[in-house]
Design a protein around this motif. Structure first.
Motif, PDB file in Angstrom:
ATOM      1  N   VAL A  37     125.992 -33.213-115.012  1.00  0.00           N
ATOM      2  CA  VAL A  37     126.756 -32.492-113.992  1.00  0.00           C
ATOM      3  C   VAL A  37     127.584 -33.464-113.153  1.00  0.00           C
ATOM      4  CG1 VAL A  37     126.571 -31.061-111.915  1.00  0.00           C
ATOM      5  CG2 VAL A  37     125.141 -30.556-113.917  1.00  0.00           C
ATOM      6  N   ALA A  38     127.018 -34.651-112.881  1.00  0.00           N
ATOM      7  CA  ALA A  38     127.738 -35.652-112.086  1.00  0.00           C
ATOM      8  C   ALA A  38     129.013 -36.114-112.780  1.00  0.00           C
ATOM      9  CB  ALA A  38     126.829 -36.854-111.822  1.00  0.00           C
ATOM     10  N   MET A  39     129.093 -35.985-114.108  1.00  0.00           N
ATOM     11  CA  MET A  39     130.298 -36.387-114.840  1.00  0.00           C
ATOM     12  C   MET A  39     131.491 -35.492-114.533  1.00  0.00           C
ATOM     13  SD  MET A  39     128.644 -37.222-118.586  1.00  0.00           S
ATOM     14  CE  MET A  39     127.262 -38.366-118.755  1.00  0.00           C
ATOM     15  N   LEU A  40     131.237 -34.337-113.950  1.00  0.00           N
ATOM     16  CA  LEU A  40     132.341 -33.428-113.618  1.00  0.00           C
ATOM     17  C   LEU A  40     133.218 -34.002-112.511  1.00  0.00           C
ATOM     18  CD1 LEU A  40     130.464 -29.993-113.702  1.00  0.00           C
ATOM     19  CD2 LEU A  40     131.854 -31.060-115.507  1.00  0.00           C
ATOM     20  N   ALA A  41     132.648 -34.836-111.643  1.00  0.00           N
ATOM     21  CA  ALA A  41     133.439 -35.432-110.552  1.00  0.00           C
ATOM     22  C   ALA A  41     134.530 -36.352-111.096  1.00  0.00           C
ATOM     23  CB  ALA A  41     132.521 -36.171-109.577  1.00  0.00           C
ATOM     24  N   PRO A  42     134.198 -37.341-111.948  1.00  0.00           N
ATOM     25  CA  PRO A  42     135.292 -38.159-112.502  1.00  0.00           C
ATOM     26  C   PRO A  42     136.220 -37.357-113.405  1.00  0.00           C
ATOM     27  CG  PRO A  42     133.177 -38.742-113.510  1.00  0.00           C
ATOM     28  CD  PRO A  42     132.881 -37.871-112.334  1.00  0.00           C
ATOM     29  N   ALA A  43     135.711 -36.304-114.055  1.00  0.00           N
ATOM     30  CA  ALA A  43     136.592 -35.452-114.866  1.00  0.00           C
ATOM     31  C   ALA A  43     137.653 -34.799-113.989  1.00  0.00           C
ATOM     32  CB  ALA A  43     135.756 -34.392-115.584  1.00  0.00           C
ATOM     33  N   GLN A  59     133.596 -33.583-122.196  1.00  0.00           N
ATOM     34  CA  GLN A  59     132.825 -33.581-123.434  1.00  0.00           C
ATOM     35  C   GLN A  59     131.468 -34.246-123.227  1.00  0.00           C
ATOM     36  OE1 GLN A  59     134.876 -35.482-126.679  1.00  0.00           O
ATOM     37  NE2 GLN A  59     133.223 -35.116-128.152  1.00  0.00           N
ATOM     38  N   ALA A  60     131.474 -35.393-122.538  1.00  0.00           N
ATOM     39  CA  ALA A  60     130.219 -36.094-122.268  1.00  0.00           C
ATOM     40  C   ALA A  60     129.301 -35.247-121.397  1.00  0.00           C
ATOM     41  CB  ALA A  60     130.504 -37.432-121.580  1.00  0.00           C
ATOM     42  N   ALA A  61     129.887 -34.537-120.428  1.00  0.00           N
ATOM     43  CA  ALA A  61     129.085 -33.668-119.561  1.00  0.00           C
ATOM     44  C   ALA A  61     128.469 -32.537-120.372  1.00  0.00           C
ATOM     45  CB  ALA A  61     129.950 -33.098-118.443  1.00  0.00           C
ATOM     46  N   GLY A  62     129.242 -31.963-121.292  1.00  0.00           N
ATOM     47  CA  GLY A  62     128.722 -30.878-122.112  1.00  0.00           C
ATOM     48  C   GLY A  62     127.558 -31.319-122.975  1.00  0.00           C
ATOM     49  N   ILE A  63     127.692 -32.485-123.594  1.00  0.00           N
ATOM     50  CA  ILE A  63     126.605 -33.020-124.431  1.00  0.00           C
ATOM     51  C   ILE A  63     125.358 -33.272-123.586  1.00  0.00           C
ATOM     52  CG2 ILE A  63     125.881 -34.977-125.852  1.00  0.00           C
ATOM     53  CD1 ILE A  63     128.829 -35.283-126.692  1.00  0.00           C
ATOM     54  N   SER A  64     125.545 -33.889-122.437  1.00  0.00           N
ATOM     55  CA  SER A  64     124.410 -34.254-121.583  1.00  0.00           C
ATOM     56  C   SER A  64     123.691 -33.020-121.051  1.00  0.00           C
ATOM     57  CB  SER A  64     124.893 -35.118-120.415  1.00  0.00           C
ATOM     58  OG  SER A  64     125.580 -36.260-120.876  1.00  0.00           O
ATOM     59  N   VAL A 101     122.817 -41.858-121.779  1.00  0.00           N
ATOM     60  CA  VAL A 101     123.653 -40.750-121.288  1.00  0.00           C
ATOM     61  C   VAL A 101     124.852 -41.282-120.514  1.00  0.00           C
ATOM     62  CG1 VAL A 101     123.693 -38.711-119.802  1.00  0.00           C
ATOM     63  CG2 VAL A 101     121.685 -39.178-121.225  1.00  0.00           C
ATOM     64  N   GLY A 102     124.611 -42.256-119.660  1.00  0.00           N
ATOM     65  CA  GLY A 102     125.696 -42.825-118.864  1.00  0.00           C
ATOM     66  C   GLY A 102     126.734 -43.553-119.682  1.00  0.00           C
ATOM     67  N   SER A 103     126.389 -43.946-120.903  1.00  0.00           N
ATOM     68  CA  SER A 103     127.329 -44.682-121.751  1.00  0.00           C
ATOM     69  C   SER A 103     128.333 -43.766-122.452  1.00  0.00           C
ATOM     70  CB  SER A 103     126.556 -45.489-122.801  1.00  0.00           C
ATOM     71  OG  SER A 103     125.943 -44.632-123.746  1.00  0.00           O
ATOM     72  N   LEU A 104     128.047 -42.464-122.502  1.00  0.00           N
ATOM     73  CA  LEU A 104     128.912 -41.536-123.241  1.00  0.00           C
ATOM     74  C   LEU A 104     130.368 -41.554-122.769  1.00  0.00           C
ATOM     75  CD1 LEU A 104     126.531 -38.446-123.648  1.00  0.00           C
ATOM     76  CD2 LEU A 104     127.175 -40.133-125.381  1.00  0.00           C
ATOM     77  N   PRO A 105     130.639 -41.475-121.453  1.00  0.00           N
ATOM     78  CA  PRO A 105     132.049 -41.508-121.024  1.00  0.00           C
ATOM     79  C   PRO A 105     132.774 -42.787-121.426  1.00  0.00           C
ATOM     80  CG  PRO A 105     130.660 -40.691-119.249  1.00  0.00           C
ATOM     81  CD  PRO A 105     129.746 -41.209-120.314  1.00  0.00           C
ATOM     82  N   PHE A 106     132.079 -43.917-121.429  1.00  0.00           N
ATOM     83  CA  PHE A 106     132.721 -45.174-121.816  1.00  0.00           C
ATOM     84  C   PHE A 106     133.122 -45.159-123.297  1.00  0.00           C
ATOM     85  CE2 PHE A 106     129.858 -46.580-118.298  1.00  0.00           C
ATOM     86  CZ  PHE A 106     130.849 -46.965-117.405  1.00  0.00           C
ATOM     87  N   MET A 107     132.331 -44.517-124.134  1.00  0.00           N
ATOM     88  CA  MET A 107     132.627 -44.458-125.567  1.00  0.00           C
ATOM     89  C   MET A 107     133.676 -43.405-125.891  1.00  0.00           C
ATOM     90  SD  MET A 107     128.936 -45.030-127.450  1.00  0.00           S
ATOM     91  CE  MET A 107     128.084 -43.731-126.566  1.00  0.00           C
ATOM     92  N   LEU A 108     133.656 -42.277-125.165  1.00  0.00           N
ATOM     93  CA  LEU A 108     134.548 -41.167-125.476  1.00  0.00           C
ATOM     94  C   LEU A 108     135.910 -41.286-124.799  1.00  0.00           C
ATOM     95  CD1 LEU A 108     131.961 -38.240-125.199  1.00  0.00           C
ATOM     96  CD2 LEU A 108     132.839 -39.306-127.292  1.00  0.00           C
ATOM     97  N   SER A 109     136.016 -42.137-123.781  1.00  0.00           N
ATOM     98  CA  SER A 109     137.281 -42.282-123.054  1.00  0.00           C
ATOM     99  C   SER A 109     138.267 -43.109-123.869  1.00  0.00           C
ATOM    100  CB  SER A 109     137.027 -42.967-121.708  1.00  0.00           C
ATOM    101  OG  SER A 109     136.648 -44.318-121.908  1.00  0.00           O
TER     102      SER A 109
END
Length: 498
Positions: A37-43, A59-64, A101-109
């Protein structure tokens, strides 16, 4: 009863030895969902500036959230409660899992990091270490920069929570000084822990806001001020520039110094201070020792530079105060390349890497409490040598030091020394020079951030290191952040069979 029997059997099967993993996985699911849910802020930030990385965060937020809710729904049961052993398992598992989990945005960005780099960056953030493999930070989209800062902010409050709940049971963190025994499983004990947690969270947020205002006054942009406040109060050290805080004004450096010091003080004492006892912080033996030690280090380096170079004293004092506080508090900011100051300051920086802040803070390292306990034990031992018939008991803050605390603190020194040495040897086996290997191991174990040398020094980063070294350092960051014994207790066979 018959219809519920299959579910009861399934729940009972989720065990590792004698440890029931159902409550562990349930809470882990909540944590994973929360981080998603916290990933929605940077999104949202990226969407506002029309940067395509908003989709990566979504996408990372959805997976998490999907994985987290599966764990929650699959392990929910009435009257769920964690015992102490489950708490240890959850703590170790959470730091490792949330790193993934925290690494997902770094890989998907658009940055498209490898898993090794992304996990290193994520773990470094959550453990508030601040070591980075990223470059070109000045041109990165706001979402990725905010995510790095947010990881540290979340990790900081998690570290305080761990100190309150688990470390008192090990009697090595110093939290027993605040009379909050995690082994107290009565309703009264849980209520006290819960109330303290709410108070500390409110204080953590208040300090973050206060430091943000300070950075704004010093001339930072609102976005930079918020990100820096997140990494300052958590003593994490992620900055939005490759140059760290080299462009910060003098006022900004002093505000940052004060902010790092505030993050290094015991948060349970903050809770007491706001309840009508504002002087309790300065009256605390540990806090006074920390502040006096820090100011002494400032004067030692500033005075040396003033006497041996043409640097003005106030400029030398500002640089020393900021950079030494950054190292001692395990934040890891840098305002300049202090490796150019000379051998004496550089050696002091290396030695200060191990010190850390106060127990019950967001800082890593040995902690002032353990250093003071060790000095008390040493003084008692020396007195017993020449006064063999006298009854001499070591005391701390007017209270006797229990033997188990003395032994545990000394064992902590052994664990830190042996682990740092072993990690350094492994790093040299990967092809690193001994300065990079030794300081890299020390900065990971103590959660400081930069090391020494041309590769991982204050003006470098950890990107050139081989992947094996990054995985070793990621493990070292988690091990140091969990203060060794929280992990070592899991290696005891009786932990799983008793």
């Amino acid at each position: 009863m018959a219809p519920s029997a299959p579910r009861d059997v399934a729940l009972a099967g989720l065990r590792l030895g004698s440890v029931d993993l159902v409550p562990v996985l349930f809470v882990l699911g909540l944590l994973v969902t929360g981080l998603g849910v916290a990933m929605l802020a940077p999104a949202l930030l990226d969407a506002l500036v029309h940067d395509k990385d908003w989709g990566a965060f979504l996408q990372a937020a959805g997976i998490s959230v999907f994985v987290g809710l599966l764990l929650v729904l699959g392990n929910h049961r009435p009257h769920l409660r964690l015992n102490l052993r489950q708490g240890f398992v959850l703590t170790a598992l959470a730091w490792v899992t949330l790193g993934v989990v925290g690494s997902l945005p770094f890989m998907l960005s658009a940055e498209s990091m490898s898993f090794s780099d992304a996990y290193f960056e994520s773990v470094s953030g959550l453990t508030t270490t601040g070591s980075t493999v990223m470059s070109g930070l000045d041109t990165q989209p706001p979402g990725l920069l905010f995510w790095r800062a947010l990881l540290q902010w979340i990790g900081g409050i998690g570290i305080i929570g761990m100190a309150i709940v688990l470390l008192p049971a090990l009697r090595v963190g110093g939290m027993q000084l605040f009379r909050m025994e995690s082994s107290d499983t009565t309703e009264h004990g849980l209520t006290r822990i819960g109330a303290l947690g709410v108070s500390i969270t409110a204080i953590y947020i208040a300090l973050t806001i206060l430091i943000t205002i300070g950075y704004l006054v010093a001339g930072s942009t609102p976005f930079d001020a918020v990100c820096l406040a997140f990494s300052t109060v958590s003593t994490g050290g992620y900055a939005n520039s490759d140059a760290s805080l080299a462009g910060m004004t003098t006022l900004g450096l002093w505000i940052s110094t004060l902010g790092m010091m505030m993050g290094s003080l015991p948060f349970p004492l903050y809770a007491r201070a706001v309840r009508g006892n504002p002087l309790i912080l300065w009256r605390d033996h540990q806090v006074r020792g920390f502040v006096i030690f820090l100011v002494t280090c400032w004067l030692a380096v500033a005075g040396w530079r003033w006497l041996t170079t043409d640097v003005e004293f106030f400029k030398a004092l500002t640089a020393a105060a900021f950079n030494l506080t950054s190292i001692v508090s395990t934040t890891g900011y840098a305002s300049e390349d202090y490796t150019l100051w000379g051998s004496y300051p550089v050696l002091m920086v290396f030695m200060l890497t191990f010190v850390g802040g106060c127990t019950g803070s967001t800082a890593g390292g040995i902690k002032m409490f353990r250093l003071q306990i060790s000095l008390k034990i040493l003084r008692t031992h020396i007195r017993r040598r020449h006064l063999p018939n006298a009854v001499i008991l070591p005391t701390y803050g007017g209270r006797p030091i229990d033997d188990d605390i003395s032994v545990s603190v000394l064992l902590f020194f052994f664990a830190m020394g042996s682990t740092t040495s072993l990690i350094a040897l492994i790093l040299t086996a990967t092809g690193l020079d001994w300065v990079t290997a030794l300081t890299g191991a020390a900065t990971a174990i103590c959660n400081v951030g930069p090391g020494l040398g041309p590769i991982i020094g204050p003006v470098g980063n950890f990107a050139p290191l081989p992947d094996v070294a990054k995985w070793v350092l990621s493990f070292a960051m988690v091990l140091g952040r969990l203060e060794f014994f929280t992990v070592l207790v899991l290696l005891d066979r009786r932990f799983w069979t008793a």
